[in-house]
Design a protein around this motif. Structure first.
Motif, mmCIF file in Angstrom:
data_model
loop_
_atom_site.group_PDB
_atom_site.id
_atom_site.type_symbol
_atom_site.label_atom_id
_atom_site.label_comp_id
_atom_site.label_asym_id
_atom_site.label_seq_id
_atom_site.Cartn_x
_atom_site.Cartn_y
_atom_site.Cartn_z
ATOM 1 N N LEU A 1 51.927 51.540 39.019
ATOM 2 C CA LEU A 1 51.137 51.825 40.213
ATOM 3 C C LEU A 1 49.696 51.343 40.046
ATOM 4 O O LEU A 1 49.106 50.811 40.996
ATOM 5 N N ALA A 2 49.133 51.506 38.862
ATOM 6 C CA ALA A 2 47.766 51.025 38.619
ATOM 7 C C ALA A 2 47.687 49.506 38.782
ATOM 8 O O ALA A 2 46.745 48.989 39.391
ATOM 9 N N ILE A 3 48.672 48.798 38.254
ATOM 10 C CA ILE A 3 48.683 47.339 38.388
ATOM 11 C C ILE A 3 48.844 46.946 39.855
ATOM 12 O O ILE A 3 48.147 46.059 40.352
ATOM 13 N N PHE A 4 49.738 47.626 40.565
ATOM 14 C CA PHE A 4 49.925 47.353 41.985
ATOM 15 C C PHE A 4 48.630 47.589 42.770
ATOM 16 O O PHE A 4 48.232 46.770 43.601
ATOM 17 N N MET A 5 47.967 48.699 42.513
ATOM 18 C CA MET A 5 46.722 49.007 43.222
ATOM 19 C C MET A 5 45.628 47.993 42.880
ATOM 20 O O MET A 5 44.821 47.622 43.737
ATOM 21 N N TRP A 6 45.594 47.518 41.652
ATOM 22 C CA TRP A 6 44.614 46.508 41.235
ATOM 23 C C TRP A 6 44.853 45.201 42.001
ATOM 24 O O TRP A 6 43.919 44.575 42.485
ATOM 25 N N ILE A 7 46.138 44.834 42.123
ATOM 26 C CA ILE A 7 46.474 43.606 42.852
ATOM 27 C C ILE A 7 46.130 43.753 44.339
ATOM 28 O O ILE A 7 45.538 42.851 44.942
ATOM 29 N N VAL A 8 46.474 44.877 44.943
ATOM 30 C CA VAL A 8 46.171 45.099 46.358
ATOM 31 C C VAL A 8 44.658 45.112 46.578
ATOM 32 O O VAL A 8 44.153 44.523 47.541
ATOM 33 N N ASP A 9 43.925 45.763 45.705
ATOM 34 C CA ASP A 9 42.467 45.808 45.832
ATOM 35 C C ASP A 9 41.875 44.403 45.726
ATOM 36 O O ASP A 9 41.006 44.030 46.531
ATOM 37 N N GLY A 10 42.343 43.629 44.775
ATOM 38 C CA GLY A 10 41.852 42.262 44.633
ATOM 39 C C GLY A 10 42.194 41.401 45.842
ATOM 40 O O GLY A 10 41.366 40.609 46.317
ATOM 41 N N ALA A 11 43.411 41.564 46.360
ATOM 42 C CA ALA A 11 43.827 40.777 47.527
ATOM 43 C C ALA A 11 43.002 41.152 48.754
ATOM 44 O O ALA A 11 42.555 40.279 49.512
ATOM 45 N N LEU A 12 42.770 42.437 48.974
ATOM 46 C CA LEU A 12 41.968 42.865 50.115
ATOM 47 C C LEU A 12 40.517 42.435 49.969
ATOM 48 O O LEU A 12 39.872 42.034 50.951
#
Length: 118
Positions: free
Chosen positions: A94-105
């Motif tokens: 979940l941390a990796i997913f949130m990091w990717i989503v944050d970077g993409a946004l």
């Protein structure tokens, strides 16, 4: 609740208050005597409260709760470690997913829409 039970609960509360008042009256002279006053007040209050219907009901509830806890099947050490590792794995994923989503946004809004290139 019956009148007798209300009187018993009021008496228990009075014992508790008297124990606390005794602490403040006797506490400055002798610390041990003040603490003994509180302990005596709590013990007397508990004894009187347990003689009332709600007190007896509480004792029955406590006995039933202990019986239910004895029925619980606790996980083994191996199961506990496996489930803990599973939780840690989900947290990392979940941390990796949130990091990717944050970077993409951040890229989408700051770089693409607002034109604030890095």
């Amino acid at each position: 609740m019956e009148v007798q039970d209300r009187i018993k609960i009021a008496a228990a509360f009075a014992f508790l208050v008297l124990g606390i008042v005794g602490y403040y009256l006797l506490g400055s002279a002798s610390g041990a005597l003040g603490v003994l006053s509180v302990v005596a007040g709590v013990l007397l209050a508990g004894a009187v409260a347990l003689m009332s219907s709600p007190g007896k009901g509480f004792v029955e509830f406590a006995k039933e709760a202990v019986a239910e806890v004895k029925k619980v099947v606790w996980p083994t050490r191996k199961e506990t470690i496996q489930l803990t590792m599973l939780v840690f794995g989900f947290v990392v994923a979940l941390a990796i997913f949130m990091w990717i989503v944050d970077g993409a946004l951040a890229w989408l809004f700051y770089d693409l829409f607002l034109g604030r290139g890095k």
